[in-house]
Design a protein around this motif. Structure first.
Motif, short mmCIF file in Angstrom:
data_model
loop_
_atom_site.label_atom_id
_atom_site.label_comp_id
_atom_site.label_asym_id
_atom_site.label_seq_id
_atom_site.Cartn_x
_atom_site.Cartn_y
_atom_site.Cartn_z
N GLU A 123 0.82 -1.20 0.00
CA GLU A 123 0.00 0.00 0.00
C GLU A 123 0.87 1.26 0.00
O GLU A 123 1.98 1.28 0.53
N PHE A 124 0.32 2.28 -0.60
CA PHE A 124 0.97 3.58 -0.68
C PHE A 124 1.02 4.22 0.71
O PHE A 124 0.04 4.16 1.45
N ASN B 278 -1.03 8.87 2.40
CA ASN B 278 -2.17 7.99 2.63
C ASN B 278 -2.81 8.47 3.93
O ASN B 278 -2.44 8.03 5.02
N ASP B 279 -3.75 9.40 3.78
CA ASP B 279 -4.29 10.05 4.98
C ASP B 279 -4.94 9.05 5.94
O ASP B 279 -4.86 9.20 7.14
N ASP B 280 -5.59 8.06 5.39
CA ASP B 280 -6.29 7.11 6.25
C ASP B 280 -5.32 6.40 7.18
O ASP B 280 -5.64 6.07 8.31
N LYS C 282 -1.99 10.00 8.36
CA LYS C 282 -2.21 11.45 8.45
C LYS C 282 -1.77 12.02 9.78
O LYS C 282 -2.15 11.52 10.84
N THR D 49 0.24 7.76 -6.13
CA THR D 49 -0.19 6.59 -5.37
C THR D 49 -0.14 5.31 -6.18
O THR D 49 -0.45 4.23 -5.66
#
Length: 121
Positions: A45-46, A59-61, A64, A104
């Motif tokens: 994942e990015f 990747n804010d989720d 962040k 991304t």
């Protein structure tokens, strides 16, 4: 372009680590650089990216407010500062480079070998 990631290790939750991605080859300052991670049994994942001009994306989720990314073109190095680490940050972290790619995307042309980050609870 060859990439070498370093700085991983074992850290307790809440701690900090700084990963480095050093590139060899010509024209580093023209490359967009990204960090990805892959946990056991999960897809890569990015995490974060920094463009040749300094633009940043995260990747804010996942990260962040906890991770920052920076680059030092004089040293051909990109840094990922990871603060407030969580056990779910445990993964192998990879850096990647490309001259022009969606930040991304997993379609980066060059990938380094990963560095293991393990966060204990």
């Amino acid at each position: 372009v060859q990439l070498q990631a370093s700085g991983g290790g074992l850290m307790q939750a809440g701690g900090s680590l700084e990963l480095s991605c050093r590139a060899s080859g010509l024209g580093f300052s023209r490359y967009d650089i990204a960090w990805f991670r892959q946990a056991p049994g999960k897809e890569r994942e990015f995490v974060a990216a920094i463009s040749w001009s300094g633009g940043r994306e995260f990747n804010d989720d996942a990260v962040k407010g906890r991770f920052t990314i920076s680059r030092d073109n004089a040293l051909n190095t990109v840094y990922l500062q990871m603060n407030s680490l969580k056990p779910e940050d445990t993964a192998v972290y990879y850096c990647a480079a490309d001259l022009k790619v969606a930040p991304t995307s997993k379609e980066y042309a060059y990938w380094g070998k990963g560095t293991q980050v393990t966060v204990s609870s």
